[in-house]
Design an enzyme around this catalytic site. Structure first.
Site, PDB file in Angstrom:
ATOM      1  N   GLU A   1       0.829  -1.219   0.000  1.00 27.83           N
ATOM      2  CA  GLU A   1       0.000   0.000   0.000  1.00 27.83           C
ATOM      3  C   GLU A   1       0.856   1.259   0.000  1.00 27.83           C
ATOM      4  O   GLU A   1       0.768   2.086   0.903  1.00 27.83           O
ATOM      5  CB  GLU A   1      -0.893   0.013   1.248  1.00 27.83           C
ATOM      6  CG  GLU A   1      -1.791  -1.196   1.418  1.00 27.83           C
ATOM      7  CD  GLU A   1      -2.536  -1.204   2.761  1.00 27.83           C
ATOM      8  OE1 GLU A   1      -2.249  -0.338   3.619  1.00 27.83           O
ATOM      9  OE2 GLU A   1      -3.391  -2.073   2.942  1.00 27.83           O
ATOM     10  N   PRO A   2       1.727   1.449  -0.989  1.00 29.18           N
ATOM     11  CA  PRO A   2       2.566   2.647  -0.974  1.00 29.18           C
ATOM     12  C   PRO A   2       1.764   3.901  -1.323  1.00 29.18           C
ATOM     13  O   PRO A   2       0.882   3.858  -2.164  1.00 29.18           O
ATOM     14  CB  PRO A   2       3.606   2.361  -2.065  1.00 29.18           C
ATOM     15  CG  PRO A   2       2.917   1.426  -3.001  1.00 29.18           C
ATOM     16  CD  PRO A   2       1.937   0.619  -2.192  1.00 29.18           C
ATOM     17  N   GLY A   3       2.078   4.993  -0.679  1.00 33.48           N
ATOM     18  CA  GLY A   3       1.466   6.278  -0.990  1.00 33.48           C
ATOM     19  C   GLY A   3       2.559   7.270  -1.338  1.00 33.48           C
ATOM     20  O   GLY A   3       2.836   7.557  -2.507  1.00 33.48           O
ATOM     21  N   ARG A   4       3.259   7.719  -0.306  1.00 30.68           N
ATOM     22  CA  ARG A   4       4.284   8.750  -0.458  1.00 30.68           C
ATOM     23  C   ARG A   4       5.343   8.387  -1.490  1.00 30.68           C
ATOM     24  O   ARG A   4       5.763   9.225  -2.280  1.00 30.68           O
ATOM     25  CB  ARG A   4       4.974   8.936   0.907  1.00 30.68           C
ATOM     26  CG  ARG A   4       5.956  10.070   0.974  1.00 30.68           C
ATOM     27  CD  ARG A   4       6.801   9.969   2.260  1.00 30.68           C
ATOM     28  NE  ARG A   4       6.054   9.603   3.416  1.00 30.68           N
ATOM     29  CZ  ARG A   4       5.578  10.467   4.318  1.00 30.68           C
ATOM     30  NH1 ARG A   4       5.786  11.750   4.178  1.00 30.68           N
ATOM     31  NH2 ARG A   4       4.918  10.032   5.376  1.00 30.68           N
TER      32      ARG A   4
ATOM     33  N   TYR B   1       4.526  18.353  11.794  1.00 32.68           N
ATOM     34  CA  TYR B   1       5.582  17.397  12.177  1.00 32.68           C
ATOM     35  C   TYR B   1       6.965  18.032  12.256  1.00 32.68           C
ATOM     36  O   TYR B   1       7.951  17.324  12.497  1.00 32.68           O
ATOM     37  CB  TYR B   1       5.710  16.264  11.143  1.00 32.68           C
ATOM     38  CG  TYR B   1       4.423  15.645  10.663  1.00 32.68           C
ATOM     39  CD1 TYR B   1       3.628  14.886  11.511  1.00 32.68           C
ATOM     40  CD2 TYR B   1       4.027  15.782   9.337  1.00 32.68           C
ATOM     41  CE1 TYR B   1       2.454  14.305  11.054  1.00 32.68           C
ATOM     42  CE2 TYR B   1       2.857  15.201   8.872  1.00 32.68           C
ATOM     43  CZ  TYR B   1       2.075  14.469   9.744  1.00 32.68           C
ATOM     44  OH  TYR B   1       0.926  13.894   9.290  1.00 32.68           O
TER      45      TYR B   1
ATOM     46  N   CYS C   1      -2.527  33.519  10.464  1.00 33.57           N
ATOM     47  CA  CYS C   1      -2.332  34.164  11.770  1.00 33.57           C
ATOM     48  C   CYS C   1      -1.963  33.160  12.852  1.00 33.57           C
ATOM     49  O   CYS C   1      -2.727  32.943  13.804  1.00 33.57           O
ATOM     50  CB  CYS C   1      -3.592  34.902  12.151  1.00 33.57           C
ATOM     51  SG  CYS C   1      -3.984  36.131  10.918  1.00 33.57           S
ATOM     52  N   GLU C   2      -0.839  32.510  12.687  1.00 31.98           N
ATOM     53  CA  GLU C   2      -0.326  31.581  13.696  1.00 31.98           C
ATOM     54  C   GLU C   2       1.181  31.572  13.573  1.00 31.98           C
ATOM     55  O   GLU C   2       1.712  31.513  12.455  1.00 31.98           O
ATOM     56  CB  GLU C   2      -0.781  30.139  13.406  1.00 31.98           C
ATOM     57  CG  GLU C   2      -2.239  29.932  13.449  1.00 31.98           C
ATOM     58  CD  GLU C   2      -2.631  28.712  14.274  1.00 31.98           C
ATOM     59  OE1 GLU C   2      -1.815  28.209  15.073  1.00 31.98           O
ATOM     60  OE2 GLU C   2      -3.770  28.285  14.100  1.00 31.98           O
TER      61      GLU C   2
ATOM     62  N   TYR D   1       0.661  14.074   0.797  1.00 33.17           N
ATOM     63  CA  TYR D   1       0.251  14.717   2.052  1.00 33.17           C
ATOM     64  C   TYR D   1       0.409  16.231   1.987  1.00 33.17           C
ATOM     65  O   TYR D   1       0.680  16.887   2.989  1.00 33.17           O
ATOM     66  CB  TYR D   1       1.004  14.106   3.251  1.00 33.17           C
ATOM     67  CG  TYR D   1       0.871  12.602   3.300  1.00 33.17           C
ATOM     68  CD1 TYR D   1      -0.355  12.012   3.562  1.00 33.17           C
ATOM     69  CD2 TYR D   1       1.951  11.754   3.022  1.00 33.17           C
ATOM     70  CE1 TYR D   1      -0.508  10.622   3.553  1.00 33.17           C
ATOM     71  CE2 TYR D   1       1.809  10.366   3.016  1.00 33.17           C
ATOM     72  CZ  TYR D   1       0.579   9.821   3.285  1.00 33.17           C
ATOM     73  OH  TYR D   1       0.425   8.449   3.282  1.00 33.17           O
TER      74      TYR D   1
HETATM   75  N1  LLP Z   1      -1.557   2.028   4.430  1.00 33.73           N
HETATM   76  C1  LLP Z   1      -2.111   2.514   5.556  1.00 33.73           C
HETATM   77  C2  LLP Z   1      -3.042   1.691   6.303  1.00 33.73           C
HETATM   78  C3  LLP Z   1      -1.779   3.810   5.997  1.00 33.73           C
HETATM   79  O1  LLP Z   1      -2.325   4.281   7.110  1.00 33.73           O
HETATM   80  C4  LLP Z   1      -0.860   4.586   5.243  1.00 33.73           C
HETATM   81  C5  LLP Z   1      -0.493   5.940   5.680  1.00 33.73           C
HETATM   82  C6  LLP Z   1      -0.332   4.040   4.056  1.00 33.73           C
HETATM   83  C7  LLP Z   1      -0.700   2.748   3.688  1.00 33.73           C
HETATM   84  C8  LLP Z   1       0.603   4.799   3.145  1.00 33.73           C
HETATM   85  O2  LLP Z   1       1.791   5.149   3.759  1.00 33.73           O
HETATM   86  P1  LLP Z   1       2.965   5.836   2.874  1.00 33.73           P
HETATM   87  O3  LLP Z   1       3.445   4.831   1.867  1.00 33.73           O
HETATM   88  O4  LLP Z   1       2.380   7.031   2.224  1.00 33.73           O
HETATM   89  O5  LLP Z   1       3.982   6.190   3.881  1.00 33.73           O
HETATM   90  N2  LLP Z   1       0.548  12.736   6.959  1.00 33.73           N
HETATM   91  C9  LLP Z   1       1.794  12.038   7.191  1.00 33.73           C
HETATM   92  C10 LLP Z   1       1.749  10.621   6.745  1.00 33.73           C
HETATM   93  C11 LLP Z   1       0.624   9.822   7.387  1.00 33.73           C
HETATM   94  C12 LLP Z   1       0.518   8.428   6.833  1.00 33.73           C
HETATM   95  C13 LLP Z   1      -0.738   7.767   7.260  1.00 33.73           C
HETATM   96  N3  LLP Z   1      -0.930   6.443   6.771  1.00 33.73           N
HETATM   97  C14 LLP Z   1       2.917  12.831   6.515  1.00 33.73           C
HETATM   98  O6  LLP Z   1       2.664  13.860   5.924  1.00 33.73           O
HETATM   99  O7  LLP Z   1       4.072  12.437   6.621  1.00 33.73           O
END
Ligand code: LLP
Length: 413
Positions: free
Chosen positions: A273-276, A316, A342-343, A371
């Site tokens: 499940e890659p996102g970033r 963060y 304004c913060e 993100y």
């Molecule tokens: N699967 C699940 C169940 C998740 O909760 C997440 C991210 C991912 C996959 C994808 O993770 P990635 O490959 O993107 O690292 N807002 C934070 C990141 C929060 C991630 C939450 N869950 C930031 O800006 O660093």
């Protein structure tokens, strides 16, 4: 690796000078590079070619429809955490049987929507949720496909807010209780058990925790098998880190290497499940310098992007590189790059050494594809930024800038 580079002192996205993008669409502006996304799809999905697998892009990283469309065109599925993300994924044409649904707080309506849509699996995070799913599926005369998200109590060695696989985190079912819930689920008439899942955290630079988590899941798969339950999937989540500053993130093949040896012993299909890692370095936030002011101890570069556009630095303390869109020979100075909100927490960078820009100059805030827009808000009644997608020398607006009317559109007197 990304396609934002200088040519003759001008910062380009693929073949388009970012200056042109700002002139055409205004700022703040998210700019995405299609070639970068495609490259990341090949390297990440390709790293697992040795095994039967499905890459489910984590929609929360960036839910823009045009980006989802590119990912699904390459055969990727989606990892979602809400009814809204399910709606977006389906609208972008991601087949339901490539969608997995995680999250500790799914509502009845969301569960029903997921079951109506026929998704691949609900990643269940508690016994109460399991009972709710069984009840709702019963009312619908359906069998719900479920995986259990296991909390492996593994330290991902990342920011505390993005650690999700430690015992103290709210996520998943403690691994010591896994067999109990699998037994309970196998006796339920409206549940089909399909897999096992874990997601230990985000922005992992050291991939060894994946080995630990996979080995634990594989051990559980064997114990679950002894109960007479066969699992089809092992879902190891997302979390692979990317380069923001001086970190040295692992290559996707190193990630695969941590997971595949243990996985191969099971015969299960792998879900990741890659996102970033797919989208993070494929996007930047383009901003214009409004004012520069000094107060004797600090110099503030005030830009037109703010914490409502990119929340990561405020939330963060995250580092994002800041590059001039036109390379200058100006001397470097230590500055705070801040937004108009304004913060005091509204900053993009603190005490950062950058080539001193002038008022009116454009800056590129790097690695803002993941993100960024997805965590944006209307705080201070600021309309959300526009988004453009660049493919070689073409630019396409894939998200228009919000208007003042959008701000009040939902409300009544
Ligand atoms: N699967 C699940 C169940 C998740 O909760 C997440 C991210 C991912 C996959 C994808 O993770 P990635 O490959 O993107 O690292 N807002 C934070 C990141 C929060 C991630 C939450 N869950 C930031 O800006 O660093």
């Amino acid at each position: 690796m990304h396609w934002f580079q200088y040519e003759d002192g001008r910062l380009l996205c693929e073949d388009v000078p970012l200056q042109n993008a700002a002139e055409e669409y205004g700022t703040p502006l998210f700019v995405y590079s299609q070639a970068t996304i495609e490259r990341h799809i090949h390297t990440i999905d390709g790293a697992f070619n040795d095994v039967d697998h499905l890459t489910c892009y984590s929609v929360k990283a960036n839910a823009n429809r045009a980006l989802l469309k590119i990912l699904t065109d390459y055969g990727l599925g989606a990892d979602i955490v809400s009814g809204g993300e399910l709606f977006r994924a389906l609208r972008a044409g991601i087949p339901a049987n490539r969608i997995v649904y995680s999250g500790v707080g799914k509502t009845d309506q969301e569960i029903q929507f997921a079951l109506e849509s026929g998704i691949l699996a609900l990643n269940v995070e508690s016994e109460s949720e399991l009972r709710a799913i069984n009840r709702i599926a019963g009312n619908m005369n359906k069998k719900a496909p479920v995986s259990f998200r296991i909390n492996p109590d593994v330290d991902p060695k990342t920011h505390p807010y993005t650690s999700t696989g430690l015992k103290k985190n709210k996520f998943g079912i403690p691994h010591s209780e896994a067999l109990k819930v699998y037994k309970e689920a196998s006796a339920m008439s409206n549940i089909t058990i399909v897999g096992i899942d874990a997601h230990i955290g985000s922005q992992l630079i050291d991939v060894s925790p994946y080995r630990e988590a996979t080995e634990l899941l594989v051990k559980l798969v064997n114990e679950i098998c002894e109960l007479g339950i066969d699992l089809k999937f092992i879902d190891i989540g997302g979390g692979l880190g990317i380069k923001y500053g001086d970190e040295e993130p692992p290559d996707p093949s190193q990630w695969a290497h941590m997971i595949i040896p243990a996985l191969k012993k099971t015969g299960c299909k792998l879900i990741i499940e890659p996102g970033r890692s797919l989208i993070g370095n494929a996007g930047i936030l383009l901003t214009r310098v409004l004012y520069i002011k000094t107060n004797g101890i600090k110099t503030f570069v005030i830009v037109d992007a703010a914490m409502n556009d990119l929340f990561r630095p405020s939330l963060y303390g995250s580092y994002h590189d800041i590059l001039p869109v036109t390379d200058t020979n100006e001397e470097k100075q230590i500055v705070d790059v801040v937004g108009p909100i304004c913060e005091s927490g509204d900053f993009i960078a603190k005490d950062r050494i950058i080539s001193m820009p002038k008022e009116g100059d454009l800056l590129a805030i790097m690695s803002a594809g993941a993100y960024g827009m997805s965590m944006s808000s209307n705080y201070n009644s600021r309309p959300r930024a526009a988004e453009v997608l660049i493919n070689r020398d073409t630019m396409k607006m894939v998200g228009r800038r919000e208007t003042y009317d959008d701000l009040i559109g939902r409300e009544t007197d």
